[in-house]
Design an enzyme around this catalytic site. Structure first.
Site, PDB file in Angstrom:
ATOM      1  N   PHE A   1      45.226  39.664  82.909  1.00  0.00           N
ATOM      2  CA  PHE A   1      43.818  39.666  83.314  1.00  0.00           C
ATOM      3  C   PHE A   1      43.429  38.239  83.668  1.00  0.00           C
ATOM      4  O   PHE A   1      43.581  37.326  82.850  1.00  0.00           O
ATOM      5  CB  PHE A   1      42.911  40.192  82.202  1.00  0.00           C
ATOM      6  CG  PHE A   1      41.463  40.253  82.607  1.00  0.00           C
ATOM      7  CD1 PHE A   1      40.963  41.359  83.271  1.00  0.00           C
ATOM      8  CD2 PHE A   1      40.610  39.191  82.344  1.00  0.00           C
ATOM      9  CE1 PHE A   1      39.636  41.412  83.667  1.00  0.00           C
ATOM     10  CE2 PHE A   1      39.282  39.232  82.737  1.00  0.00           C
ATOM     11  CZ  PHE A   1      38.791  40.353  83.397  1.00  0.00           C
TER      12      PHE A   1
ATOM     13  N   ASP B   1      47.126  30.356  82.715  1.00  0.00           N
ATOM     14  CA  ASP B   1      45.741  30.788  82.513  1.00  0.00           C
ATOM     15  C   ASP B   1      45.465  30.711  81.016  1.00  0.00           C
ATOM     16  O   ASP B   1      45.814  31.608  80.255  1.00  0.00           O
ATOM     17  CB  ASP B   1      45.571  32.215  83.045  1.00  0.00           C
ATOM     18  CG  ASP B   1      44.179  32.777  82.802  1.00  0.00           C
ATOM     19  OD1 ASP B   1      43.398  32.162  82.042  1.00  0.00           O
ATOM     20  OD2 ASP B   1      43.877  33.855  83.345  1.00  0.00           O
TER      21      ASP B   1
ATOM     22  N   LYS C   1      35.732  29.603  78.727  1.00  0.00           N
ATOM     23  CA  LYS C   1      35.320  30.186  77.451  1.00  0.00           C
ATOM     24  C   LYS C   1      34.895  29.143  76.417  1.00  0.00           C
ATOM     25  O   LYS C   1      33.752  28.746  76.356  1.00  0.00           O
ATOM     26  CB  LYS C   1      36.421  31.102  76.924  1.00  0.00           C
ATOM     27  CG  LYS C   1      36.519  32.429  77.694  1.00  0.00           C
ATOM     28  CD  LYS C   1      37.379  33.431  76.992  1.00  0.00           C
ATOM     29  CE  LYS C   1      37.506  34.742  77.760  1.00  0.00           C
ATOM     30  NZ  LYS C   1      36.265  35.507  77.804  1.00  0.00           N
TER      31      LYS C   1
END
Length: 404
Positions: free
Chosen positions: A144, A229, A258
Site C-alpha cells: 500500500f 516506503d 505520518k
C-alpha cells in the site's frame, strides 16, 4: 454511543461529508499521552496513534510549544524563498538516515508520488533523455503506497483500484518476499524497486530474512534505485529510526510522513546526494510542503525521539507487547500468530478482524484492521508497559465478546 454491552458499529457519514469513511460513533475532544477522551469524558486507550501518526502521544508539550511559538511568528511563506526551519529539518534527517537530499510535501502519498517521479526521471535521464521504453518500477503484491493515482497504481492490492481506472502504467507487481520473482521481473526498462520494509495495510507482513538485502544487491547489480516506503515504519516505530536500518540495508530513496510531525501534516522524500540534480528547478513542487509550521513541529518531534531514544523504547516495549499478544493467541483458538516489528504488531485471526476491532471499541480500546484478518497495534512510542498490559486485557475481553 453504543451501550457497554454490545460492540459498536460503524455509522454513516455525518451531514455534508462524503461517506468514504466508516466512522465509529464517537467524537474525541481532547487527548493526553496514549489516551483520547470523548464528549462525555470517557477515556479510550489509543493503540492506533491516528494510524501511526502521534508517535509521541497526544498533546505532547514539546510539540505543542513549538506549534504555538511558530504560529505566532510565521505560518507560511512558500518555497519561493528559503525556510530556515525546513533547512534545519533536512539537516537533521540527513544525520538520522544518511540521505543527503530532502523534498517536503504534505502526506505519505505525496512523498511516494515524488519518489515515483524521481525514479522515472532517473530512468529517463539514464537513457539519455531520448525515446524508448517508458521506465518501469517493480512493486509488490499486498503493498500500500497511497490513494493518489500514481501511488494507487503502485499499490499491490487490486480492491483499492476498483472503479478508478485507467491507472498510470509502468508498475510490475511481484510477490513480496520472493527474490526470484523480483529478478525475473527486471527488464531493460526497470528503473527502481519500491518496497515497504514491513507491509502495513497489507497485514503487518515483515520481510523474510535476507529479502531486503537481496533487493539491495539486485539494485546494485542492475543500476536500479531502491525506494523504501517508510511512511508507516519510519520515525522509530520498528525499533530503529528507519526499518531498513534494522535490516542493515540502505535505500537510495526513503519516503516518510505520518509520525514525522506528531500530527501536523508533513511528508518527506529523502534521497542519496547523487540524485539531487534529477529533480532540478521546475520539475516538482508542493505549495505547503515543509512550511515553517510543519517543519517546526517535525523538529520538535525529532528532538524528543532522539533525546528519549524512543526507537530503542519501541524495540523494548514491542517485545513486551508481542509476548503478551502471543500469550493471548495461545488462549484463543481463533488467533493464529503475532507478527511485525517493534511497536508495529498485528494479531492474525482465522477470520475477519472487523468484529474484533468493533468489540475492542466497546471495551474502550482503539485498534485497526490491516489486511482483512489482522488486528493492528500502532501505539505511541511513549506508551507505558502498564498501559500496554491494559490494552491486552481489553483485547482479551473483546475476543471473548466476538466469540474467539
Amino acid at each position: 454511543m453504543t451501550s457497554e454491552g454490545s460492540p459498536a458499529k460503524a455509522t454513516g457519514a455525518p451531514p455534508h461529508l462524503f461517506p468514504n469513511y466508516r466512522r465509529l460513533p464517537v467524537a474525541f475532544v481532547r487527548g493526553q499521552g496514549a489516551w483520547l477522551y470523548d464528549e462525555a469524558g470517557r477515556a479510550w486507550l489509543d493503540c492506533t496513534s491516528g494510524i501511526g501518526v502521534t508517535v509521541l502521544g497526544h498533546a505532547h508539550p514539546a510539540v505543542t510549544e513549538a506549534i504555538g511559538r511558530q504560529a505566532a511568528e510565521l505560518l507560511h511563506c512558500s518555497n519561493l524563498y528559503r525556510i530556515p526551519q525546513q533547512e534545519e529539518l533536512a539537516r537533521r534527517l540527513a544525520g538520522l538516515t544518511g540521505l543527503d537530499c530532502a523534498f517536503f510535501c504534505n502526506s505519505g502519498a505525496e512523498a511516494n508520488e515524488a519518489a515515483i517521479k524521481l525514479a522515472r526521471r532517473y530512468g529517463w535521464l539514464r537513457r539519455g533523455g531520448g525515446a524508448g521504453a517508458a521506465p518501469e518500477i517493480i512493486a509488490f503484491t499486498g503493498s500500500f503506497h497511497g490513494r493518489t493515482l500514481g501511488a494507487l497504481a503502485a499499490t499491490g492490492q487490486p480492491h483499492y483500484h476498483e472503479g478508478f481506472g485507467p491507472l498510470p502504467a509502468g508498475f510490475r507487481h511481484v510477490p513480496f518476499n520472493d527474490l526470484e520473482a523480483v529478478e525475473a521481473a527486471i527488464t531493460p526498462a526497470t528503473c527502481a524497486i519500491l518496497v515497504e520494509p514491513v507491509q502495513g495495510e497489507g497485514g503487518v507482513v515483515p520481510p523474510a530474512p535476507g529479502f531486503l538485502a537481496g533487493l539491495r544487491e539486485l539494485c546494485d547489480r542492475h543500476g536500479l534505485l531502491l525506494i523504501a516506503d517508510e511512511v508507516q515504519t519510519g520515525c522509530g516505530r520498528t525499533g530503529t529510526f528507519l526499518a531498513m536500518q534494522g535490516e542493515g540495508v540502505r535505500a537510495d530513496v526513503v519516503t516518510l510522513a505520518k509520525a514525522l510531525a506528531n500530527g501536523v501534516p508533513i511528508g518527506a522524500m529523502l534521497a542519496d546526494g547523487r540524485l539531487a540534480e534529477v529533480l532540478g528547478p521546475g520539475t516538482h513542487a508542493s505549495t505547503f510542503g515543509g512550511n515553517p509550521l510543519a517543519a517546526a513541529a517535525a523538529l520538535a518531534t525529532l528532538e524528543v525521539l532522539e533525546r528519549e531514544d524512543l526507537p530503542a523504547r519501541a524495540a523494548t516495549l514491542g517485545a513486551h507487547l508481542r509476548q503478551r499478544l502471543e500469550a493471548v493467541a495461545r488462549r484463543h483458538p481463533g488467533c493464529q500468530e503475532v507478527r511485525g516489528r517493534g511497536l508495529m504488531l498485528g494479531l492474525v485471526l482465522d477470520g475477519p478482524a472487523q468484529p474484533v476491532v468493533e468489540a475492542c471499541f466497546a471495551e474502550g480500546l482503539l485498534v485497526t484492521v490491516a489486511g482483512g484478518r489482522v488486528v493492528r497495534f500502532l501505539p505511541p512510542l511513549t506508551i507505558t508497559a502498564a498501559e500496554l498490559d491494559e490494552a491486552v486485557a481489553r483485547l482479551e475481553r473483546a475476543l471473548a465478546r466476538a466469540g474467539l
